[in-house]
Design an enzyme around this catalytic site. Sequence first.
Site, PDB file in Angstrom:
ATOM      1  N   ILE A 151      -7.574   8.140   9.889  1.00 17.65           N
ATOM      2  CA  ILE A 151      -8.767   8.987   9.955  1.00 17.65           C
ATOM      3  C   ILE A 151      -9.820   8.311  10.842  1.00 17.65           C
ATOM      4  O   ILE A 151     -10.117   7.125  10.681  1.00 17.65           O
ATOM      5  CB  ILE A 151      -9.355   9.227   8.541  1.00 17.65           C
ATOM      6  CG1 ILE A 151      -8.277   9.785   7.592  1.00 17.65           C
ATOM      7  CG2 ILE A 151     -10.556  10.159   8.620  1.00 17.65           C
ATOM      8  CD1 ILE A 151      -7.704  11.133   7.963  1.00 17.65           C
ATOM      9  N   TYR A 194       0.840  -1.203   0.000  1.00 21.68           N
ATOM     10  CA  TYR A 194       0.000   0.000   0.000  1.00 21.68           C
ATOM     11  C   TYR A 194       0.877   1.256   0.000  1.00 21.68           C
ATOM     12  O   TYR A 194       0.677   2.183  -0.801  1.00 21.68           O
ATOM     13  CB  TYR A 194      -0.882  -0.051   1.249  1.00 21.68           C
ATOM     14  CG  TYR A 194      -1.664   1.191   1.565  1.00 21.68           C
ATOM     15  CD1 TYR A 194      -2.755   1.570   0.784  1.00 21.68           C
ATOM     16  CD2 TYR A 194      -1.341   1.979   2.680  1.00 21.68           C
ATOM     17  CE1 TYR A 194      -3.490   2.708   1.103  1.00 21.68           C
ATOM     18  CE2 TYR A 194      -2.070   3.095   3.002  1.00 21.68           C
ATOM     19  CZ  TYR A 194      -3.142   3.459   2.202  1.00 21.68           C
ATOM     20  OH  TYR A 194      -3.871   4.582   2.529  1.00 21.68           O
TER      21      TYR A 194
HETATM   22  P1  NAD Z   1     -12.162   2.443   2.226  1.00 26.85           P
HETATM   23  O1  NAD Z   1     -11.520   1.102   2.053  1.00 26.85           O
HETATM   24  O2  NAD Z   1     -13.078   2.641   3.376  1.00 26.85           O
HETATM   25  O3  NAD Z   1     -12.950   2.830   0.906  1.00 26.85           O
HETATM   26  C1  NAD Z   1     -12.439   2.573  -0.378  1.00 26.85           C
HETATM   27  C2  NAD Z   1     -13.633   2.419  -1.304  1.00 26.85           C
HETATM   28  O4  NAD Z   1     -13.134   2.138  -2.613  1.00 26.85           O
HETATM   29  C3  NAD Z   1     -14.556   1.251  -0.921  1.00 26.85           C
HETATM   30  O5  NAD Z   1     -15.891   1.690  -0.820  1.00 26.85           O
HETATM   31  C4  NAD Z   1     -14.364   0.244  -2.064  1.00 26.85           C
HETATM   32  O6  NAD Z   1     -15.552  -0.466  -2.375  1.00 26.85           O
HETATM   33  C5  NAD Z   1     -13.962   1.166  -3.206  1.00 26.85           C
HETATM   34  N1  NAD Z   1     -13.193   0.501  -4.249  1.00 26.85           N
HETATM   35  C6  NAD Z   1     -12.246  -0.453  -4.122  1.00 26.85           C
HETATM   36  N2  NAD Z   1     -11.784  -0.824  -5.317  1.00 26.85           N
HETATM   37  C7  NAD Z   1     -12.433  -0.071  -6.241  1.00 26.85           C
HETATM   38  C8  NAD Z   1     -12.389   0.014  -7.650  1.00 26.85           C
HETATM   39  N3  NAD Z   1     -11.582  -0.766  -8.367  1.00 26.85           N
HETATM   40  N4  NAD Z   1     -13.194   0.897  -8.268  1.00 26.85           N
HETATM   41  C9  NAD Z   1     -14.036   1.695  -7.541  1.00 26.85           C
HETATM   42  N5  NAD Z   1     -14.128   1.649  -6.206  1.00 26.85           N
HETATM   43  C10 NAD Z   1     -13.337   0.767  -5.558  1.00 26.85           C
HETATM   44  O7  NAD Z   1     -10.985   3.527   2.244  1.00 26.85           O
HETATM   45  P2  NAD Z   1     -10.991   4.957   2.918  1.00 26.85           P
HETATM   46  O8  NAD Z   1     -10.488   4.790   4.304  1.00 26.85           O
HETATM   47  O9  NAD Z   1     -12.262   5.650   2.689  1.00 26.85           O
HETATM   48  O10 NAD Z   1      -9.806   5.633   2.106  1.00 26.85           O
HETATM   49  C11 NAD Z   1     -10.042   6.466   0.992  1.00 26.85           C
HETATM   50  C12 NAD Z   1      -8.703   6.914   0.448  1.00 26.85           C
HETATM   51  O11 NAD Z   1      -7.985   7.616   1.465  1.00 26.85           O
HETATM   52  C13 NAD Z   1      -7.790   5.773   0.020  1.00 26.85           C
HETATM   53  O12 NAD Z   1      -7.063   6.156  -1.122  1.00 26.85           O
HETATM   54  C14 NAD Z   1      -6.847   5.606   1.180  1.00 26.85           C
HETATM   55  O13 NAD Z   1      -5.612   5.116   0.764  1.00 26.85           O
HETATM   56  C15 NAD Z   1      -6.731   7.024   1.667  1.00 26.85           C
HETATM   57  N6  NAD Z   1      -6.351   7.086   3.081  1.00 26.85           N
HETATM   58  C16 NAD Z   1      -7.211   6.677   4.045  1.00 26.85           C
HETATM   59  C17 NAD Z   1      -6.827   6.746   5.381  1.00 26.85           C
HETATM   60  C18 NAD Z   1      -7.754   6.335   6.498  1.00 26.85           C
HETATM   61  O14 NAD Z   1      -7.336   6.343   7.660  1.00 26.85           O
HETATM   62  N7  NAD Z   1      -8.995   5.974   6.207  1.00 26.85           N
HETATM   63  C19 NAD Z   1      -5.559   7.233   5.715  1.00 26.85           C
HETATM   64  C20 NAD Z   1      -4.692   7.582   4.689  1.00 26.85           C
HETATM   65  C21 NAD Z   1      -5.099   7.535   3.371  1.00 26.85           C
HETATM   66  N1  SER Z   2      -5.252   4.547   7.888  1.00 22.01           N
HETATM   67  C1  SER Z   2      -4.578   4.024   6.745  1.00 22.01           C
HETATM   68  C2  SER Z   2      -4.205   2.596   6.976  1.00 22.01           C
HETATM   69  O1  SER Z   2      -4.081   2.239   8.116  1.00 22.01           O
HETATM   70  C3  SER Z   2      -3.326   4.825   6.479  1.00 22.01           C
HETATM   71  O2  SER Z   2      -3.239   5.074   5.149  1.00 22.01           O
HETATM   72  O3  SER Z   2      -4.009   1.884   6.036  1.00 22.01           O
END
Ligand code: NAD
Ligand code: SER
Length: 349
Positions: free
Chosen positions: A197, A167
């Site tokens: 988050i 990742y």
């Molecule tokens: P999540 O896993 O909750 O949501 C990701 C969504 O993408 C899901 O609803 C999934 O069904 C969808 N998805 C997966 N493959 C797909 C595809 N091929 N086409 C369309 N949709 C698809 O993730 P999140 O926590 O909401 O994270 C969103 C973004 O933020 C990501 O890029 C993640 O790397 C980034 N991020 C999140 C966090 C965190 O703590 N949540 C921290 C750092 C970065």
């Molecule tokens: N909250 C995310 C994870 O744990 C950081 O990108 O993967």
Amino acid sequence: MPRQCYAALARSLYFSPLNQPPDGKRMKQDNILVIGANGQIGSVLTAALREVYGTYRVLATDIRPPLQESGPFEILDACQGEALDQLVHRQSITQIYHLAAILSASGEQDPLRAWNVNMTSLLNVLEIARQRHVAKVYFPSSIAVFGREARPVNTPQYEVLIPETVYGISKVAGENWANYYYRKYGLDVRSLRYPGIIGYQSMPGGGTTDYAVEIYHYAVQKRPYTCFLRADTALPMLYMPDAIRATLELMEAPANRLSVRIGYNLAGMTFTPAEIAHSIRQYLPDFSITYRPDYRQAIADSWPSSIDDSLARRDWGWRPQYDLDAMTKDMLLHLEQHYHLHGTTTEDR
Ligand code: NAD
Ligand code: SER
């Protein structure tokens, strides 16, 4: 006419650059595409974007249907370039928020799939945005870009990047592709390195920081929580309202103010599992936690404990509003209301 046809007709009538949104408010004239809109961040960000731009100017997409539809939605696999291209063209999309990804912990279960989804979808988005003259693209990066060679405290923006998860590797590569499209083609791609988050509105999707959401759900249900990280594991975190505001502020900032075209370092707070449990006990003194570290401990150990976000502060005025105790108070309030109203369990959400 079948229900789906009415929905498609309504979308084609309202989700058009020529029509005013039906909300009655004066909204900005952009057509927004959110990819991965049903995820932890996407579901909250979509609602926030609809407040700003109007419900019918924000098209939510995901590979799975939403739990609840609150505006235009289409199934879309962002790895399918042709389908994405047609959608961007048909809906005259002017901004893309590309949130779809396989996160750190899930990614380690199937590294090649994580690489494939994260990179194929991003390259599709960048290339289609370039060809279709999309005005702005948002691509979240992560603290997972850092590895144990990075300075772990107040990690600077320009630090050595040797991530230990697939990742993290995909986010480093993604940041560089974003920067490449900006420099070579002038595509206005913007990015934040989110910390973990935390929010009450949605459940996390397979990350290493997920414990910090789960713990609140267990606490309000008066259930003991078993944490998959050690008690003293300090990680950078950010409360959802701050994360959404940071995203909107970055995307609104004048382009000439942005000096970083990889992902901006972004910080909110730092705490350990023991500290979040202590914060919860101020409101729920009987809350109990035990620790059973698993494979996610090694991932957490490779990440910084705190982040230097001075460039985000300088360039576009970033300031977080929530610390740990303010977040705990707000999380418990909202989750208590939720469980009182719906009576669901942790597994249902
Ligand atoms: P999540 O896993 O909750 O949501 C990701 C969504 O993408 C899901 O609803 C999934 O069904 C969808 N998805 C997966 N493959 C797909 C595809 N091929 N086409 C369309 N949709 C698809 O993730 P999140 O926590 O909401 O994270 C969103 C973004 O933020 C990501 O890029 C993640 O790397 C980034 N991020 C999140 C966090 C965190 O703590 N949540 C921290 C750092 C970065
Ligand atoms: N909250 C995310 C994870 O744990 C950081 O990108 O993967």
